[in-house]
Design an enzyme around this catalytic site. Structure first.
Site, PDB file in Angstrom:
ATOM      1  N   ASP A 323      84.354 -19.044 -16.814  1.00 52.82           N
ATOM      2  CA  ASP A 323      85.161 -20.039 -17.086  1.00 52.82           C
ATOM      3  C   ASP A 323      84.264 -19.864 -18.576  1.00 52.82           C
ATOM      4  OD1 ASP A 323      86.891 -20.165 -14.915  1.00 52.82           O
ATOM      5  OD2 ASP A 323      85.518 -21.571 -14.005  1.00 52.82           O
ATOM      6  N   PHE A 394      85.879 -45.257 -23.036  1.00 50.71           N
ATOM      7  CA  PHE A 394      86.549 -43.485 -22.413  1.00 50.71           C
ATOM      8  C   PHE A 394      86.576 -44.547 -20.632  1.00 50.71           C
ATOM      9  CE2 PHE A 394      87.269 -39.709 -20.541  1.00 50.71           C
ATOM     10  CZ  PHE A 394      88.628 -39.703 -21.255  1.00 50.71           C
ATOM     11  N   THR A 395      87.652 -44.064 -20.477  1.00 48.32           N
ATOM     12  CA  THR A 395      87.789 -44.089 -18.612  1.00 48.32           C
ATOM     13  C   THR A 395      89.365 -43.327 -18.388  1.00 48.32           C
ATOM     14  OG1 THR A 395      89.881 -45.981 -19.049  1.00 48.32           O
ATOM     15  CG2 THR A 395      87.458 -46.515 -18.594  1.00 48.32           C
ATOM     16  N   SER A 401      88.684 -43.781 -26.151  1.00 56.67           N
ATOM     17  CA  SER A 401      87.981 -45.147 -26.736  1.00 56.67           C
ATOM     18  C   SER A 401      87.581 -45.440 -27.748  1.00 56.67           C
ATOM     19  CB  SER A 401      86.810 -44.150 -26.409  1.00 56.67           C
ATOM     20  OG  SER A 401      86.584 -43.234 -27.341  1.00 56.67           O
TER      21      SER A 401
END
Lengths: 712, 209, 554
Positions: A323, A394-395, A401
C-alpha cells in the site's frame, strides 16, 4: 503496560534502515533458559515423541543398545559412548524445548492478561435499540453473534466487531503499544479484541469468536506451539534426512561382515557410534527448533503467523503488493504550497494556515507551520503566546481543526480541513465560498495532492463574515531509503507493486520517485484480487497487507496475507498473518524472516553432512588400523588411541548441537543479495566450515579425553 | 477369447509383438546387412585376418600363438622353443593362447602368486635369452588381458634376436632386419604402443629361405 | 613420440571427437524425441504392437509399458538362452543352466551386461545376434526413453502426460542407434574387427600344434555394445580380445562410442527444456568427474602405485594388451566404468589398488559421469534435484529446479532413488561376505578378494557389468543374487524417475527471478560435483576402506 516482550529495536520500525545490515536478528539465548528447559528435554525422551524425528530416534535406539551392552560387558569406553549418546538425544530435545520455552514464556504473559470478565450481554439487540435488555454472563459463556455492551473502564469480553458507537481502546495487552486506538462501528476499524480495555465512551460489540477460540487463545496456542505442524519444506527435508539415515544405517550394518572378513569384528558400541556419527544428527536435532524459532522471530516483531507454512511461503514471495500510504510514502502528507482564493493575499492565507495549525501536532499540521515559516518568513508562534486562543482539535466527526481567537473586538475562528467540511462550516456561518475554491481543490487533487481548505469566520458585534481563504496543498512524501530498499528487493528477485487509490498520473509520479517496479492506480479490491490472480497464474507467490473487510478476499487469495491488527476481523480471518503493530512496511521484514528460516535449515543441513568427512577420518582408522595398519595413514588428526578417537567424534557430535542452538534460534545472518551471492557465502561458511571445524573440534576433544582413566 | 485376456496380458502381448519386430530389425536385418557389406568390402578382415601357408590356415595374425616345444610329460606349460620369437605369457587356457578360453589371469597387483610368477618369469626369460634379469621388458613378464595378445614390445623382440639367430644358425643382422620390418608404430601415429606382431614375425621366419 | 605425449594426444583426440559431436548429436536427439512426424518403418512397429503413435501416456502407463517390455524381454531372452543349443548356429555349445540364463537375461535387459559365462564357450552366434545384441539396442533405448519422459516432467506443465514409451523407444532405435551402429560396425570391420558366421576354424599353428580360430558376427555387436553402453563382450576377454578390438584405433573408436550418447544427452536436455545453459552445467560436472577419474587411474597405473607385482615387473601390464598399453587401457577403464558400459580392454582385477579402486568408485558414483545412455542423465538430474534442494534452501527459498518446486513429494522419489543402489550394493556384498561359501568364490585373498565381491555387487546394482573377473560368479547363488540385483537396480530407479517426472509435469511453473538459485553457473556445477562425490564417498567409505584403501595404503 501489560506485555513487554523486549523488542525495542523493532517497535514501530516504520523507517527502514537503508542497506539493512543485521536487520533480521533474534534475541540472545539465555543460559538459564537451557537449564529451565532441561526437564522438558528429558520428558521428550519418550520414544513415542522421538519417533516423530527419525534421525534422533535412531540415536535413541542406538543409545538403548549401547546401554544394554555397557551393562553386560562394562568398560569405560562403552560407558563414555553410552553417556554421550544419551546426551546427544537430550541436547536435541533441549534445542526444541528451549525454542518452545520462549514461546511458552510469551504465552504465560498473554495468559495473565486474559482475566475472567463478566460480559454485559444485550438480549435481542437491534440497531437503534435505545433501551436494550441487559444481562450479566461470564465471558466464557458468550456465543457467536451475541451482542455485548462495553463502557469506559471495562474489559471487552471477547473478539468482535463494534456495531454501535465509537471508543478509544487500550490494546497494549495484545500489541504492547500503550497509545490508545480508536474503534468505531462500520468501516475498517471496527474489530476489537477480547481482553483489551475500553478507555472512553460506550460501544456495542457483536461477538465473532467462539469461547476458547478468541484471538488471545489462538495467540497463546500459536506461541506455545500447541498447534505446530510440520511445514511442507520441513517434511521434504525430513524425507531427505531420513533417507540419508537409512543409507548410513545400511552402510554400517553391512560393514560388520566386511570387518569380520578383514579380521576385525566390531563391537556394537563402535558400530552404533559410527552410525550416530554419520547420520545427520546436527540438523536432525535442530530442525524443529529452527522452525519454532522462525515463528518466534515473527512474534518478536509483533507478527503472528497462523502457520509455519505461511512463514515458509514468505521466503518464496515473488511479488509484494505494498500500500502506498504508510509503506512507501509517509503516512502523512506534507504541505507543499498555499493557494489563496481570489481576493485573498498569499501572506494572509499563510498566516491563517499557520495559526490554525499551531496546536496541530499531526505531521501534516507541523508541516504547515514549517512551510509558512520557511516560505513566508512567518515565525511559528507558540500556544501560550496567543491570548484568548482556544484550539479546536481534529475529531473524526468534524474533520476539521483550528483555533478560536476571542479578541474583545472581534472573534476570529479559523478552520482547516477537508474541503467539504470546511465549506459546510463556512456556509453555516453565512458565508458563500467563491466558485474558484472548487477549481483549486480539483487542481490539487488532480495532481495527486490532498487539498486542505482554510476557512475563516469573523464575528464583530452582530455582524459576521465567513469566507474561504484558500487551499493548502498537501503532498505525498516518499520515505527515505525506500528506493534502496526496493533495489535490494529486486536483487532478491522480488517485484514490488504499489497499490494506491490515486489516479494513474499521481501514482506513476510516486512510483517513479520511490523506485517500485509497478503500480496499481485507482485500486479497488477487485483490481487487487485480479492482480494477485494474474501474478499467481504465472506461478508467482504474492504477499500483501490489508485491513479492510473488502481486502479480505484478496488477503485470502494472497500466499502471504498480512492483516493489520487495526483492521476488521474479516480481514484478520482471511490473512495468514496478523501484524499487531499494523505497520505495512513490516511485510519486507516478514519476507526476510521467511528467507532466513529456510537459509538456516539449508546451512545447517550442509554443515551436518560436511561434518561426516572428519568423523570418518577419526573413526575408520580407529576401527581397522589394527588389522590394516595402512589405514592408520588416514588418522591425519593423530588421535591418541582408537577408543579416544571414537569417543571424541561422538562427544563432538553431541556438543556441536548445543553450540549451534543459539544459531538455530537466531537464524543465520541474512543479507539481502542475489541468490548466487547468498549461495556462495553460505557454502563457504557452512560447507567449508562443516568440513574443517570438526577436524579441529575432534582433535581438541581428543587432547582432553585421552586423560580419562581407562579410556586408553 | 479377447474378453478373458485382461488389460495386463494385452499390454504384455503388445510388448512381445514389438520385441519380435525389433528382433527381426536389429537381430537379423542389421547384422546381415553389416555382414554383407563387410564380406564384400573387407573380406580378409571380416574373416579374421587369417594367415595361410601352402593353402593351410596357420592362424590369424590377430591371435597370438604358442611357439613352444612339444609338451613334456607332467608339465602343463610346454617349454619355449628357442627357434621362435616368444609371445607374452598367456592366461588363456591351461597352456595359454587358447582362443576358446580367452581371458586374463585376474590376479591382483599384490597377489603373492602373481608376484612370485613375475619374478620367476624374469629369471627364466633372462636365462633363456641370455640377458641380465634387470633388462627384461615388462611385457615379457605379464600376461595380457585377452590371453591372445599377438604382440610384444620392440624391446622384447630385439632382446630375442641373438637367441633366435643362434638357434636357427642365422646371422643376427638378418633376424634383426626381420624384426625391424615388423615393428608397428602407434596407430595413426599416436595411439597405443609400438608393437611387434609375433605371429607375423615368426611367419616371416618360417618362410625365410 | 613418448608414451606420455601419445597418451595425452589420445585423450585430447577423444575429447575433441566427443566435443564436436555434442551439438549436432544432442540437437538431433532432441529433434527425434520431440518430432511429431512418424517414419513409415516406425508406423509399422506401432501397427505390429497395436499402438497409437500419437497417444500420450500418463506416467503410470509409461512406467507399466517399460515394465511390461522389460518383463517380456527377460522371459524371451531366458527362453532363448535355455533353448539356444537346439537352434541353428549353436556351434555345439551346451545348454545354459537356469540360473545362468536368468542372470544373463536380466543382465542384458537391464543394460548391465554382466557376464557369468564365457562368450566363446557358452553361446552360439544366433543367440548372440538375435538375443543379446537385440537387447543391446533395446535396453539402451529404454534408458533414453525414460530420461526423455523425465525431461518432459520439467518441460510440461499441469499435465499428467509424459509422452509415449513405444514412440520414444522406436524412435531411438530406428533413428539413432541403428544408423550409428551400422556406420561404426563397418568402420570397425575396416579396422580389423571380424564379421562372419564361421564357427571355430582349425589352424595348424606355425610352431606345430593346432589352434581354433573363432568366428562370429562381432563387429555388428561390438558397435552397439559400446554405443548403447552395454558392454557385454562377444568373447570372454571382451574388448581386450583382438577380434573385438584389434588396434589402438578401434580402441579409441570404442571409447568414443561408449561415451558419445551419454555426453551429448545433456545437450538434448538443454534444448528440450529451452535453456541450453543448463546443459553446460550438467556436462561440466560429467567432464570434471571423468577427467579426474582418467587422471587418477592413469597416474596409478603408470607409477604402479602400491602394486608389488607391477613394481617387480617394471610396469602395470598384467592384464593389458601390448598394442594398447597403459594409457589407452586406463582411458578405457575410466570411461567404461563411468558409463555403465562395463566393456573392458584390460583386466581391472589386476589394476593397482588405486586404479582398480577408482573403477569401483566410478560405478559407485551411480553411473552419472556421463553414465549409461539415458540412465546417466536421469541419474545426474536426480542428484541435481538433491543438490538444488539443499542449495536452494541456502538462498532463502523453498527449492525449485528448472521452474518446478521440489516439495516433499519430489524429495520422496529423489531420496528413494539415491537410496536404492547403495542399499543393493551394500546389502548384496554384506550378505555375500557373511556366507562362507560365497566368500570362497574370490580368486585373490585379503582386501583384494573383498574388492572382487564389492566390485561384483557395485557393478550389478549400478548396471555396469564389468568385473574384477577373478570372482567365480557362475554359481547358482551369485547368478541369482546378481540377477535380482541387476533387475531391481535398473527398474526401481526407473519407477522413481518416472514418478518424479509425473509429479513435476503436474506442477505449474515457478518463474525464475534474481532470487532463484541459478543452476547454469560454474558455482552450481561445483556444488553438484561436491554433492555427488561427498554423498557417494560417505556412503561407501567404510567398504572402500577395507578394500582398495586397505590394499593401497599398505
Amino acid at each position: 503496560m501489560a506485555v513487554n516482550r523486549g523488542k525495542p529495536a523493532h517497535r514501530g520500525g516504520t523507517d527502514p534502515a537503508p542497506g539493512g545490515t543485521g536487520r533480521v536478528s533474534g534475541g540472545l539465548l539465555d543460559p538459564r533458559q537451557l537449564l529451565r528447559s532441561f526437564p522438558d528435554a528429558l520428558r521428550k525422551l519418550d520414544p513415542r515423541v522421538m519417533a516423530r524425528n527419525p534421525v534422533m530416534f535412531v540415536v535413541e535406539v542406538g543409545a538403548v543398545l549401547t546401554t544394554a551392552f555397557a551393562i553386560k560387558t562394562p568398560s569405560v569406553f562403552a560407558w563414555v559412548i553410552t553417556v554421550w549418546l544419551w546426551l546427544t538425544v537430550v541436547f536435541a530435545n533441549l534445542a526444541e524445548a528451549v525454542a518452545e520455552g520462549r514461546g511458552k514464556a510469551q504465552a504465560e504473559t498473554l495468559r495473565k492478561t486474559r482475566t475472567e470478565t463478566v460480559a454485559r450481554r444485550l438480549a435481542d439487540w437491534r440497531r437503534g435499540d435505545t433501551a436494550p435488555r441487559e444481562e450479566s454472563v461470564p465471558a466464557a459463556g458468550l456465543k457467536l453473534g451475541d451482542h455485548v455492551v462495553v463502557e469506559a473502564g471495562q474489559v471487552i469480553p471477547g473478539d468482535g466487531d463494534v456495531v454501535e458507537g465509537i471508543a478509544s481502546v487500550d490494546e497494549s495487552a495484545i500489541t504492547g503499544e500503550s497509545a490508545p486506538v480508536i474503534r468505531e462501528s462500520g468501516g475498517d476499524r471496527s474489530a476489537v479484541t477480547g481482553g483489551t480495555k475500553v478507555l472512553s465512551d460506550r460501544i456495542v460489540v457483536r461477538i465473532t469468536s467462539k469461547p476458547g477460540e478468541t484471538f488471545i487463545d489462538r495467540m497463546i496456542a500459536l506461541v506455545e506451539g500447541a498447534s505446530r505442524q510440520k511445514t511442507p519444506n520441513e517434511i521434504a527435508l525430513n524425507i531427505l534426512l531420513a533417507s540419508l539415515t537409512i543409507v548410513f544405517l545400511i552402510a554400517v550394518v553391512t560393514l560388520q561382515p566386511f570387518a569380520v572378513f578383514a579380521g576385525a569384528p566390531q563391537s556394537i558400541v563402535v558400530l552404533v557410534a559410527l552410525v550416530v556419527a554419520l547420520i545427520p544428527t546436527t540438523i536432525g536435532a535442530l530442525l524443529s527448533a529452527i522452525g519454532i524459532a522462525g515463528m518466534d522471530r515473527l512474534v518478536q516483531r509483533n507478527v503472528l503467523a497462523v502457520s509455519g507454512r505461511a512463514v515458509e511461503a514468505a521466503g518464496d514471495v515473488n511479488t509484494l503488493l505494498l500500500d502506498k500510504t504508510g509503506t512507501i510514502t509517509l503516512g502523512n502528507r506534507q504541505a507543499a504550497e498555499f493557494l489563496p482564493v481570489q481576493g485573498v493575499d498569499l501572506e494572509e492565507l499563510a498566516d491563517a494556515a499557520q495559526l490554525s495549525s499551531i496546536a496541530d501536532e499531526t505531521p501534516e499540521g507541523r508541516s504547515i507551520v514549517v512551510l509558512a515559516k520557511e516560505r513566508h518568513a512567518l515565525r511559528a508562534r507558540t500556544e501560550g503566546e496567543l491570548a484568548h486562543a482556544t484550539f479546536v482539535p481534529f475529531t473524526a466527526e468534524s474533520r476539521m481543526s483550528g483555533v478560536d481567537l476571542d479578541d474583545p473586538q472581534e472573534q476570529r475562528a479559523l478552520r482547516k480541513g477537508a474541503a467539504a467540511s470546511v465549506m459546510t462550516w463556512v456556509r453555516s456561518a453565512g458565508g458563500h465560498p467563491l466558485a474558484d475554491v472548487g477549481g483549486i481543490v480539483d487542481g490539487v487533487s488532480a495532481s495527486g495532492g490532498t487539498p486542505l481548505v482554510v476557512g475563516e469566520v469573523l464575528r464583530q458585534q452582530d455582524s459576521s463574515t465567513a469566507r474561504v481563504l484558500g487551499v493548502i496543498h498537501l503532498k505525498d512524501v516518499v520515505k527515505a531509503g525506500m528506493r534502496e530498499r526496493f533495489d535490494e528487493l529486486r536483487r532478491m528477485g522480488i517485484r514490488t507493486v504499489m497499490i494506491t487509490g490515486d489516479n494513474p498520473l499521481t501514482a506513476r509520479a510516486i512510483a517513479e520517485e520511490a523506485g517500485v517496479d509497478d503500480f496499481l492506480a485507482e485500486a479497488t479490491p477487485e483490481d487487487k484480487m485480479a492482480l494477485i490472480k494474474r501474478e499467481q497464474a504465472g506461478g508467482k507467490l504474492v504477499a500483501m497487507t490489508g485491513d479492510g473487510t473488502n481486502d479480505a478476499p484478496a488477503l485470502a487469495q494472497a500466499d502471504v496475507g498480512v492483516a493489520m491488527n487495526t483492521g476488521t476481523s474479516a480481514a484478520k480471518e482471511a490473512g495468514n498473518m496478523v501484524d499487531l503493530d499494523s505497520n505495512p512496511t513490516k511485510l519486507i521484514e516478514i519476507v526476510e524472516i521467511g528467507k532466513q528460516l529456510l537459509i538456516t535449515r539449508g546451512a545447517l543441513t550442509t554443515f551436518s553432512i560436511a561434518n561426516d568427512v572428519a568423523k570418518y577420518f577419526a573413526i575408520i582408522p580407529a576401527m581397522f588400523a589394527r588389522v590394516e595398519p595402512g589405514l592408520d595413514k588416514l588418522n591425519i588428526m593423530k588421535l591418541h588411541s582408537p577408543t579416544s578417537a571414537i569417543a571424541s567424534a561422538i562427544i563432538f557430535n553431541a556438543l556441536i548441537i548445543v553450540v549451534l542452538i543459539p544459531l538455530a534460534l537466531r537464524g543465520v545472518r541474512y543479507r539481502p543479495s542475489s541468490a548466487a551471492a547468498l549461495l556462495s557465502r553460505n557454502i563457504w561458511i557452512y560447507g567449508l566450515g562443516g568440513l574443517v571445524v570438526p577436524f579441529a573440534g575432534i582433535k581438541v576433544i581428543d587432547l582432553i579425553v585421552q586423560f580419562i582413566p581407562g579410556l586408553r | 477369447m479377447a474378453r478373458i485376456i485382461g488389460p495386463l496380458a494385452r499390454q504384455h502381448l503388445a510388448a512381445l509383438r514389438i520385441l519380435l519386430v525389433f528382433t527381426v530389425i536389429t537381430g537379423a536385418l542389421y547384422p546381415l546387412a553389416v555382414t554383407g557389406i563387410a564380406e564384400a568390402a573387407f573380406p580378409h578382415r571380416a574373416n579374421g585376418s587369417l594367415v595361410s601357408q601352402n593353402g593351410h590356415v596357420i592362424g590369424s595374425s590377430m591371435i597370438g600363438q604358442n611357439f613352444a616345444l612339444p609338451p613334456r610329460r607332467g608339465r602343463t606349460v610346454p617349454p619355449p622353443d628357442p627357434r621362435w620369437f616368444q609371445p607374452r605369457p598367456s592366461a588363456a587356457g591351461p597352456s595359454g593362447y587358447d582362443p576358446t578360453a580367452s581371458g586374463a589371469s585376474n590376479l591382483g597387483p599384490n597377489n603373492s602368486g602373481l608376484i612370485a610368477m613375475v619374478n620367476r618369469r624374469r629369471a627364466a626369460v633372462a636365462a633363456f635369452d641370455g640377458v641380465p634379469p634387470g633388462s627384461v621388458p615388462v611385457d615379457a613378464l605379464t600376461a595380457s588381458g585377452s590371453g591372445l595378445d599377438p604382440d610384444i614390445s620392440p624391446a622384447y623382440a630385439y632382446e630375442q634376436v641373438p637367441r633366435v639367430a643362434r638357434a636357427r644358425g642365422l646371422p643376427q643382422a638378418v633376424v634383426h632386419h626381420l624384426v625391424t620390418a615388423r615393428v608397428q608404430g602407434r596407430a595413426l601415429g599416436f595411439l597405443g604402443q609400438k608393437h611387434v606382431n609375433v605371429v607375423n614375425l615368426n611367419h616371416d621366419l618360417s618362410t625365410l629361405r | 613420440m613418448s608414451d606420455t605425449l601419445g597418451g595425452w594426444l589420445e585423450i585430447l583426440a577423444l575429447a575433441a571427437a566427443v566435443a564436436l559431436s555434442f551439438r549436432p548429436l544432442g540437437d538431433y536427439m532432441a529433434h527425434i524425441l520431440t518430432s511429431r512426424k512418424h517414419w513409415r518403418v516406425e508406423r509399422l512397429v506401432y501397427r505390429a504392437g497395436g499402438m497409437d503413435g500419437d497417444a500420450d501416456q500418463i506416467w503410470t502407463v509409461y512406467l507399466r509399458s517399460v515394465l511390461a517390455f522389460s518383463a517380456v524381454s527377460v522371459l524371451f531372452l531366458y527362453g532363448f538362452l535355455r533353448l539356444q543349443n537346439h537352434l541353428p548356429l549353436a556351434l555345439g555349445t551346451p545348454q545354459m543352466s537356469a540360473s545362468q540364463a536368468f542372470n544373463t537375461a536380466a543382465s542384458f535387459v537391464t543394460n548391465t551386461n554382466w557376464q557369468s559365462y564365457s562368450g566363446e564357450a557358452a553361446l552360439g552366434h544366433l543367440v548372440q545376434m538375435t538375443g543379446l545384441a537385440v537387447q543391446n539396442f533395446l535396453s539402451a533405448a529404454v534408458g533414453i526413453a525414460v530420461v526423455t519422459a523425465f525431461i518432459r516432467g520439467f518441460t510440461r506443465t499441469r499435465t499428467d502426460r509424459v509422452g509415449n514409451f513405444w514412440v520414444d523407444l522406436t524412435r531411438v532405435v530406428v533413428r539413432l542407434l541403428l544408423p550409428m551402429a551400422f556406420v561404426f560396425a563397418i568402420v570397425l570391420v575396416a579396422a580389423g574387427v571380424i564379421q562372419n558366421f564361421h564357427g571355430f576354424q582349425d589352424a595348424t599353428a606355425i610352431a606345430g600344434g593346432s589352434q581354433k580360430i573363432p568366428g562370429g558376427p562381432v563387429a555388428s555387436q561390438e558397435a552397439i555394445k559400446e554405443l548403447g553402453t552395454n558392454g557385454g563382450g562377444f568373447y570372454n576377454a571382451n574388448s581386450a580380445h583382438p577380434f573385438e578390438n584389434p588396434t589402438a584405433f578401434t580402441n579409441l573408436i570404442e571409447i568414443y562410442l561408449l561415451l558419445v550418447i551419454s555426453f551429448c544427452l545433456p545437450r538434448t536436455f538443454g534444448v528440450m527444456v529451452g535453456d541450453k545453459r543448463q546443459s553446460w552445467t550438467i556436462v561440466a560436472v560429467m567432464v570434471l568427474i571423468w577427467a579426474a577419474s582418467v587422471t587418477l587411474i592413469t597416474v596409478n597405473e603408470l607409477h604402479s602405485i602400491s602394486s608389488t607385482a607391477g613394481h617387480d615387473a617394471g610396469g602395470m601390464l598384467e592384464g593389458k594388451e601390448q598394442r594398447l598399453g597403459v594409457w589407452a587401457s586406463a582411458l578405457f577403464a575410466a570411461s567404461t566404468t563411468l558409463t555403465s558400459t562395463g566393456a573392458v580392454d584390460s583386466a581391472h582385477d589386476s589394476y593397482s589398488p588405486g586404479g582398480g579402486g577408482m573403477t569401483i568408485f566410478n560405478m559407485m558414483l551411480g553411473e552419472i559421469a556421463p553414465g549409461g545412455t539415458g540412465s546417466g542423465l536421469y541419474g545426474i538430474l536426480v542428484l541435481a534435484v538433491i543438490a538444488v534442494f539443499v542449495a536452494g534452501l541456502m538462498v532463502g527459498r523453498t527449492p525449485e529446479y528448472l521452474g518446478k518446486k521440489l516439495t516433499g513429494r519430489e524429495m520422496r522419489f529423489a531420496s528413494l532413488y539415491i537410496l536404492t543402489t547403495p542399499a543393493l550394493v551394500l546389502a548384496g556384498a554384506g550378505i555375500a561376505m557373511a556366507l562362507p561359501g560365497q566368500r570362497a568364490a574370490m580368486l585373490n585373498s585379503g582386501p583384494h578378494g573383498f574388492s572382487e565381491v564389492l566390485y561384483a555387487f557395485t557393478s550389478a546394482a549400478n548396471n555396469n557389468g564389468s568385473a574384477f573377473a577373478g570372482l567365480s560368479s557362475n554359481t547358482t547363488w551369485y547368478n541369482t543374487a546378481l540377477g535380482l540385483i541387476m533387475l531391481v537396480g535398473r527398474l526401481l530407479p526407473m519407477v522413481f524417475v518416472l514418478a518424479l517426472a509425473g509429479s513435476l509435469a503436474g506442477q505449474r511453473p515457478v518463474p525464475v527471478t534474481a532470487g532463484t538459485l541459478p543452476t547454469h553457473r560454474p558455482q552450481f556445477a561445483g556444488l553438484l560435483t561436491a554433492v555427488v562425490v561427498i554423498v557417494v564417498g560417505l556412503t561407501y567409505f567404510p567398504a572402500l576402506a577395507l578394500g582398495p584403501l586397505a590394499e593401497g595404503l599398505r
